[in-house]
Structure formats: structure tokens, C-alpha cells
Design a protein around this motif. Structure first.
Motif, PDB file in Angstrom:
ATOM      1  N   VAL A 208      -9.165  -3.213  29.668  1.00  0.00           N
ATOM      2  CA  VAL A 208      -8.326  -4.076  28.825  1.00  0.00           C
ATOM      3  C   VAL A 208      -9.162  -4.667  27.689  1.00  0.00           C
ATOM      4  O   VAL A 208      -8.721  -4.724  26.532  1.00  0.00           O
ATOM      5  CB  VAL A 208      -7.681  -5.192  29.663  1.00  0.00           C
ATOM      6  CG1 VAL A 208      -6.919  -6.169  28.760  1.00  0.00           C
ATOM      7  CG2 VAL A 208      -6.731  -4.611  30.706  1.00  0.00           C
ATOM      8  N   ARG A 209     -10.380  -5.088  28.020  1.00  0.00           N
ATOM      9  CA  ARG A 209     -11.257  -5.686  27.003  1.00  0.00           C
ATOM     10  C   ARG A 209     -11.612  -4.668  25.922  1.00  0.00           C
ATOM     11  O   ARG A 209     -11.708  -5.009  24.745  1.00  0.00           O
ATOM     12  CB  ARG A 209     -12.530  -6.207  27.668  1.00  0.00           C
ATOM     13  CG  ARG A 209     -13.427  -7.028  26.729  1.00  0.00           C
ATOM     14  CD  ARG A 209     -14.663  -7.542  27.444  1.00  0.00           C
ATOM     15  NE  ARG A 209     -14.314  -8.364  28.586  1.00  0.00           N
ATOM     16  CZ  ARG A 209     -14.586  -8.032  29.845  1.00  0.00           C
ATOM     17  NH1 ARG A 209     -15.205  -6.891  30.130  1.00  0.00           N
ATOM     18  NH2 ARG A 209     -14.242  -8.844  30.832  1.00  0.00           N
ATOM     19  N   PHE A 222      -4.268   1.844  15.366  1.00  0.00           N
ATOM     20  CA  PHE A 222      -3.287   1.699  16.432  1.00  0.00           C
ATOM     21  C   PHE A 222      -3.994   1.832  17.780  1.00  0.00           C
ATOM     22  O   PHE A 222      -4.872   2.681  17.944  1.00  0.00           O
ATOM     23  CB  PHE A 222      -2.215   2.783  16.339  1.00  0.00           C
ATOM     24  CG  PHE A 222      -1.288   2.638  15.168  1.00  0.00           C
ATOM     25  CD1 PHE A 222      -0.257   1.711  15.186  1.00  0.00           C
ATOM     26  CD2 PHE A 222      -1.434   3.437  14.053  1.00  0.00           C
ATOM     27  CE1 PHE A 222       0.609   1.579  14.112  1.00  0.00           C
ATOM     28  CE2 PHE A 222      -0.567   3.324  12.973  1.00  0.00           C
ATOM     29  CZ  PHE A 222       0.453   2.380  13.003  1.00  0.00           C
ATOM     30  N   THR A 223      -3.600   1.012  18.736  1.00  0.00           N
ATOM     31  CA  THR A 223      -4.153   1.135  20.089  1.00  0.00           C
ATOM     32  C   THR A 223      -3.048   1.552  21.050  1.00  0.00           C
ATOM     33  O   THR A 223      -1.873   1.225  20.871  1.00  0.00           O
ATOM     34  CB  THR A 223      -4.797  -0.171  20.567  1.00  0.00           C
ATOM     35  OG1 THR A 223      -3.903  -1.262  20.351  1.00  0.00           O
ATOM     36  CG2 THR A 223      -6.108  -0.424  19.849  1.00  0.00           C
ATOM     37  N   MET A 242       1.652  -4.745  31.551  1.00  0.00           N
ATOM     38  CA  MET A 242       2.256  -4.797  30.211  1.00  0.00           C
ATOM     39  C   MET A 242       1.882  -6.098  29.504  1.00  0.00           C
ATOM     40  O   MET A 242       1.549  -6.093  28.307  1.00  0.00           O
ATOM     41  CB  MET A 242       3.774  -4.687  30.307  1.00  0.00           C
ATOM     42  CG  MET A 242       4.299  -3.339  30.726  1.00  0.00           C
ATOM     43  SD  MET A 242       6.117  -3.360  30.710  1.00  0.00           S
ATOM     44  CE  MET A 242       6.495  -1.796  31.488  1.00  0.00           C
ATOM     45  N   ASP A 243       1.939  -7.201  30.225  1.00  0.00           N
ATOM     46  CA  ASP A 243       1.566  -8.489  29.618  1.00  0.00           C
ATOM     47  C   ASP A 243       0.098  -8.505  29.204  1.00  0.00           C
ATOM     48  O   ASP A 243      -0.256  -9.021  28.129  1.00  0.00           O
ATOM     49  CB  ASP A 243       1.845  -9.637  30.601  1.00  0.00           C
ATOM     50  CG  ASP A 243       3.328  -9.918  30.770  1.00  0.00           C
ATOM     51  OD1 ASP A 243       4.119  -9.524  29.885  1.00  0.00           O
ATOM     52  OD2 ASP A 243       3.706 -10.516  31.800  1.00  0.00           O
ATOM     53  N   ALA A 248      -3.780  -8.111  24.585  1.00  0.00           N
ATOM     54  CA  ALA A 248      -4.804  -7.331  23.874  1.00  0.00           C
ATOM     55  C   ALA A 248      -4.243  -6.667  22.623  1.00  0.00           C
ATOM     56  O   ALA A 248      -4.958  -5.917  21.959  1.00  0.00           O
ATOM     57  CB  ALA A 248      -5.390  -6.278  24.805  1.00  0.00           C
ATOM     58  N   ASP A 249      -2.976  -6.933  22.291  1.00  0.00           N
ATOM     59  CA  ASP A 249      -2.315  -6.404  21.092  1.00  0.00           C
ATOM     60  C   ASP A 249      -2.239  -4.877  21.090  1.00  0.00           C
ATOM     61  O   ASP A 249      -2.370  -4.231  20.046  1.00  0.00           O
ATOM     62  CB  ASP A 249      -3.017  -6.898  19.820  1.00  0.00           C
ATOM     63  CG  ASP A 249      -2.120  -6.819  18.593  1.00  0.00           C
ATOM     64  OD1 ASP A 249      -0.896  -6.736  18.761  1.00  0.00           O
ATOM     65  OD2 ASP A 249      -2.655  -6.817  17.465  1.00  0.00           O
ATOM     66  N   VAL A 250      -2.022  -4.278  22.265  1.00  0.00           N
ATOM     67  CA  VAL A 250      -1.834  -2.835  22.357  1.00  0.00           C
ATOM     68  C   VAL A 250      -0.483  -2.482  21.741  1.00  0.00           C
ATOM     69  O   VAL A 250       0.532  -3.104  22.032  1.00  0.00           O
ATOM     70  CB  VAL A 250      -1.907  -2.361  23.825  1.00  0.00           C
ATOM     71  CG1 VAL A 250      -1.513  -0.900  23.957  1.00  0.00           C
ATOM     72  CG2 VAL A 250      -3.310  -2.590  24.386  1.00  0.00           C
TER      73      VAL A 250
END
Length: 329
Positions: A208-209, A222-223, A242-243, A248-250
Motif C-alpha cells: 500500500v505504501r 495513474f496507479t 478498497m478504503d 493511497a489515491d489509487v
């Protein structure tokens, strides 16, 4: 743990592809439901794509991971290139890629990938790799070199990369981000509770990081990340992932059915029906992802070219909407 060098040619019939799993108990492979069955590949274009991969001595994740969509994708001249060899230093219990000590990097590979992309005339290419824990940078420079060669050979082609987690590889992420891929994909694969059994060599929050760091370094990239469903995860655990992605602004989430490659791999806990995938898609859209792909046969690079076009359009539409909103007092 010391890795033993794999000398078996896993492409030969009867070879032992996963010696590290040989002593695991068997998990019988269940019969697939009708909604997952696909036709065997046999089109002329499929054979042409296969020959191009062989002629350029390229490895594809389509073959190595036994992707069920290979017939459809290769028949449309879409292939996901897998760089840095076909032997991985990790032993994830879901993955069909061979585990062992990889060979040294091939310095000519970035150019061969670029030439294949140009010959296929790809509008969008996905480039992934095995995990290379044996390399000081985890293969980051090789990724950057491949991106650069593709840019030179096919300036109009958009580039999506699907990377390892670069765990304990300081400075690796910066090298890849500076090469400016259009999409940076790194798959979470499953919920944190299942990591010890499904992805024992990885760390959930490291992954996630990594995605969060990409956005921090270059917000224009884009991620993207993906989950396999059917491994025993609970609905609320998927919602929590999902949260975490949204924090992480995915931009883009993919969700597909896990399929068990061999009896030595993790068992399928559930064949998730299409209506549940649709429910997860609605949930993801409500949480604000720019793009969502959720179906039993969804894979990271499945329909990646059309998905990228939709992703770019979604960002443009969101920016327009934000520009029209009055400034907050």
C-alpha cells in the motif's frame, strides 16, 4: 532461506515446475463453473503473436501464469511482457511462476521488448516482471531501461508497468517513477489476514505504501492495483482494502477470480458468482475509483488498452467537474 538454482526446463512435459511446493499436501482442483470456462486458443493471429514472442526470445506472463484469457488477448495481438526472466525469488502459494534462483539479467531484453511492441503495433503495452530479491535494486533500473527503449521505438504507445513490491530496496521506486510510465500497477493480491499463507514473502502495508509513494512522487502517473477473490476473504475485508487504496489515491482497482494452477497451490475457497463481482464493482465506484474492472475473468492486464482510454477520460471528466465547482468559502 537459501534458494537452490533451478536447472529444470519447466516448459518440457513432465518437468517439476514447483519443487518448493512438492511436500505440500494436495488441494484437489475443483470443477470450474460455467461462467469461468473459456475456449482454447486456435486463431491464426494467436499463432502469429506466439511466434513473435518466440522469435524475440520474450517471456510473457500470459503463459507463465497460465492466464485464462490468453486466447482472446493474443488473438488481438495483446500480450503482457514479463521481463527479467521466468524464475521468481518468491514462493507465493497462488502463483504459477517458477520459484528459484534466477539467471543474470539480459542486457538486450529492453530492446527486444521495444522491437516486439513496435511489430505488434500496440497502442498500450503492459510490462511486468518476476520478483528479483537477488538484485540490489530489485530490477528497478531494468524496468526504467525497458520503458525508455519502448518510448524510443513506439513514441505513441502508452506504457503500463506491473511491478514487484521492491521490499527492502531503498531508492528503487524513485528510479522507476523517474522513467514516467503512464500507469504504475502493483497488485495487493489479497486481504491482509491471508498474507501469511498466500503471499508470505510480501508485506501488505509495504505494498500500500508503495502505491502511495508513487502518487507522492508524481501525481500525473495513474496507479492501479488488483485483488484475487475466492481465497477465503470476507466482504468487509475487501471493503477495507478498497478504503486503504483510496487513502493511497489509487485510481484503478481490478478484481478477478482466483484459479488454482496445480494441486500444490492454495485451494479455491469459493467461486465468486458474477453478481457478487458486480456488487464489489458498485462498492468500488461509490468509494471514488476512477476505473473499476470486476468480473470472474478480470486480470491485471485484461483489456488494459481500452481500460487505459477509459481511465484517462475519467480523470479529464473529474478535473472538469472540479473546475466547475464554486470555490469553498
Amino acid at each position: 532461506m537459501t534458494m537452490q538454482r533451478i536447472t529444470i526446463d519447466h516448459r518440457k512435459p513432465g518437468s517439476l515446475r514447483h519443487p518448493e511446493k512438492a511436500n505440500r499436501p494436495d488441494n484437489p482442483i475443483q470443477r470450474k463453473p460455467d461462467w469461468i470456462r473459456v475456449r482454447a486458443p486456435n486463431s491464426p493471429v494467436y499463432q502469429e503473436t506466439r511466434k513473435l514472442m518466440r522469435d524475440n526470445r520474450l517471456v510473457t506472463v500470459c503463459e507463465e501464469a497460465a492466464c485464462p484469457n490468453i486466447g482472446e488477448c493474443w488473438s488481438q495481438r495483446h500480450a503482457t511482457m514479463m521481463i527479467m526472466g521466468e524464475i521468481c525469488t518468491r514462493a507465493c502459494s497462488f502463483c504459477n511462476v517458477t520459484t528459484g534462483m534466477p539467471k543474470r539479467l539480459d542486457a538486450d531484453e529492453p530492446q527486444r521488448v521495444a522491437e516486439a511492441v513496435a511489430k505488434l503495433g500496440l497502442r498500450h503495452v503492459v510490462i511486468t516482471s518476476v520478483d528479483r530479491d537477488d538484485l540490489a535494486d530489485g530490477g528497478a533500473l531494468h524496468f526504467a531501461q525497458t520503458i525508455a527503449r519502448v518510448r524510443e521505438a513506439s513514441p505513441e504507445t502508452t506504457i503500463e508497468i506491473l511491478t514487484p513490491d521492491f521490499l527492502r530496496k531503498p531508492g528503487a521506486l524513485e528510479v522507476v517513477v523517474k522513467a514516467r510510465p503512464d500507469v504504475f500497477n502493483h497488485n495487493i493480491e489479497t486481504v491482509p489476514r491471508l498474507y501469511p499463507s498466500i503471499r508470505p514473502g510480501a508485506r501488505y502495508f509495504q505494498s500500500v505504501r508503495l502505491l502511495d509513494d508513487v502518487k507522492s512522487r508524481d501525481a500525473s502517473i495513474f496507479t492501479k492495483s488488483g485483488l484475487m477473490l475466492g481465497l477465503g476473504e470476507e466482504k468487509m475485508e475487501v471493503a477495507q482494502v478498497m478504503d486503504d487504496f483510496r487513502i493511497a489515491d489509487v485510481d484503478f482497482i481490478t478484481m478477478g477470480q482466483y484459479l488454482q494452477p496445480t494441486p500444490k497451490h492454495a485451494a479455491v475457497a469459493k467461486f465468486v458468482p458474477p453478481d457478487e463481482f458486480e456488487e464489489f464493482a458498485r462498492m468500488a465506484r461509490a468509494k471514488g475509483f476512477l476505473q473499476v474492472s470486476s468480473s470472474p475473468l478480470t486480470r491485471s492486464s485484461y483489456h488494459a488498452d481500452s481500460d487505459f482510454a477509459a481511465l484517462r477520460e475519467a480523470r479529464q471528466n473529474r478535473l472538469k467537474q472540479e473546475a466547475l465547482q464554486p470555490e469553498r468559502q
